[in-house]
Design a protein around this motif. Structure first.
Motif, short mmCIF file in Angstrom:
data_model
loop_
_atom_site.label_atom_id
_atom_site.label_comp_id
_atom_site.label_asym_id
_atom_site.label_seq_id
_atom_site.Cartn_x
_atom_site.Cartn_y
_atom_site.Cartn_z
N ALA A 1 0.83 -1.21 0.00
CA ALA A 1 0.00 0.00 0.00
C ALA A 1 0.87 1.26 0.00
O ALA A 1 0.58 2.23 -0.71
N PHE A 2 1.95 1.24 0.79
CA PHE A 2 2.82 2.41 0.86
C PHE A 2 3.57 2.60 -0.46
O PHE A 2 3.69 3.72 -0.97
N ALA B 1 1.13 3.95 -3.00
CA ALA B 1 0.80 5.35 -2.72
C ALA B 1 1.96 6.27 -3.08
O ALA B 1 1.75 7.39 -3.56
N ILE C 1 -5.61 7.26 -3.41
CA ILE C 1 -5.08 7.04 -2.05
C ILE C 1 -6.13 6.37 -1.17
O ILE C 1 -5.83 5.42 -0.43
N PHE C 2 -7.37 6.87 -1.26
CA PHE C 2 -8.45 6.30 -0.46
C PHE C 2 -8.67 4.83 -0.82
O PHE C 2 -8.82 3.97 0.05
N SER D 1 -6.42 2.79 -2.09
CA SER D 1 -5.25 2.03 -1.60
C SER D 1 -5.40 1.69 -0.13
O SER D 1 -5.06 0.59 0.31
N ARG D 2 -5.95 2.64 0.64
CA ARG D 2 -6.17 2.38 2.08
C ARG D 2 -7.26 1.34 2.29
O ARG D 2 -7.18 0.51 3.20
N MET E 1 -5.68 -1.97 1.71
CA MET E 1 -4.81 -2.35 2.82
C MET E 1 -5.65 -2.83 3.99
O MET E 1 -5.31 -3.81 4.66
N ALA E 2 -6.77 -2.14 4.26
CA ALA E 2 -7.65 -2.53 5.37
C ALA E 2 -8.27 -3.91 5.13
O ALA E 2 -8.50 -4.66 6.07
#
Length: 295
Positions: A243-244, A247, A284-285, A287-288, A291-292
């Protein structure tokens, strides 16, 4: 290399710089888009060949892959070639800021493909992120439509390039389950280079006759944008979260836009800036959300 392993953020910074220079290098090429893209992949294959053929283990892996995996890698390479072809051409019609920002919507098209072809499911948050990203793309397109039809055509090509690279990514997720990254990328780049050479011939162009700019730009793209760009991000996955790393790639439109403003005088309009910010926020949203969900 031990120092870099302890400080992977240095490699992230190098990778961001490498991919951000891609659009800038293309602007300096005097050769047609297909020729420039072909040079990039041909140089990459040439530079990777000693790494693949010089080691017995990699040679054995290369000759030991199944026909199905080879076909999948071939299709992946074809889509990567189409991505480079359409994206490089988009840079001839629209600004660096618009083109690079729209291409960053790749992750959204990967999500669609994940649902359509890999039987995945999207949560409401993911759908919201996709809607926000597409809204940002429409803002950029609307802003560019006021400049001229050429810019809007460039935006459409950039969007098509994002779809093509999403197809490449989805196929890679399947093919790389049985192959090392080096062998997988080598096969993909071989097919991609062959496809681009075919496109050059199909368009009636030659690989020569454009001065040194095409070959030099292709070499710069291969070294900085492929090897010191995308390959470095693949290496960083060993030390940083996916994810990082994903991003961090979103810095590309910002850095590329700064270079373009300084070198070509391409100053983004206010609506273009707002649309770009909306696109990056949506990605970005998403990607988060990924990840979640642990994907």
């Amino acid at each position: 290399m031990k120092y870099m392993e302890r400080h992977p953020m240095i490699m992230i910074a190098i990778g961001i710089m490498g991919i951000s220079l891609s659009a800038i290098f293309v602007k300096y090429s005097q050769a047609p888009s297909a020729v420039t893209a072909a040079y990039r992949l041909l140089w990459t294959v040439l530079l990777m060949s000693p790494v693949v053929w010089g080691y017995g283990e990699r040679r054995r892996e290369l000759f030991g892959i199944s026909k199905g995996t080879a076909a999948l890698c071939g299709c992946s390479g074809i889509f990567l070639a189409l991505h480079f072809f359409t994206w490089f051409e988009s840079l001839n019609h629209t600004t660096v800021a618009s083109s690079t920002t729209i291409v960053c919507t790749e992750v959204i098209w990967v999500a669609f493909g994940y649902c359509l072809f890999l039987r995945g499911r999207l949560t409401k948050k993911a759908v919201t992120a996709i809607a926000v990203t597409l809204a940002g793309s429409l803002l950029v397109a609307y802003s560019d439509s006021g400049v001229g039809e050429g810019h809007l055509y460039g935006d459409m090509l950039a969007l098509l390039a994002a779809v093509f690279v999403a197809c490449y990514t989805l196929m890679g997720q399947v093919a790389r389950t049985t192959l090392t990254t080096t062998v997988y990328t080598y096969i993909v780049y071989l097919f991609s280079a062959a496809t681009l050479v075919f496109l050059v011939v199909l368009q009636g162009y030659s690989l020569t006759g454009y001065g040194a700019s095409g070959a030099v730009v292709g070499l710069l793209l291969s070294v900085f944008s492929t090897i010191l760009g995308h390959s470095i991000f693949s290496w960083c996955l060993k030390f940083l979260s996916p994810a990082f790393v994903s991003a961090s790639k979103l810095c590309e439109p910002v850095v590329a836009a700064v270079f373009a403003a300084a070198l070509f005088g391409e100053i983004p309009a206010l609506l273009q800036l707002i649309g770009g910010a909306v696109i990056i926020s949506g990605v970005i949203f998403y990607s988060r959300v990924e990840m979640a969900e642990g994907r």
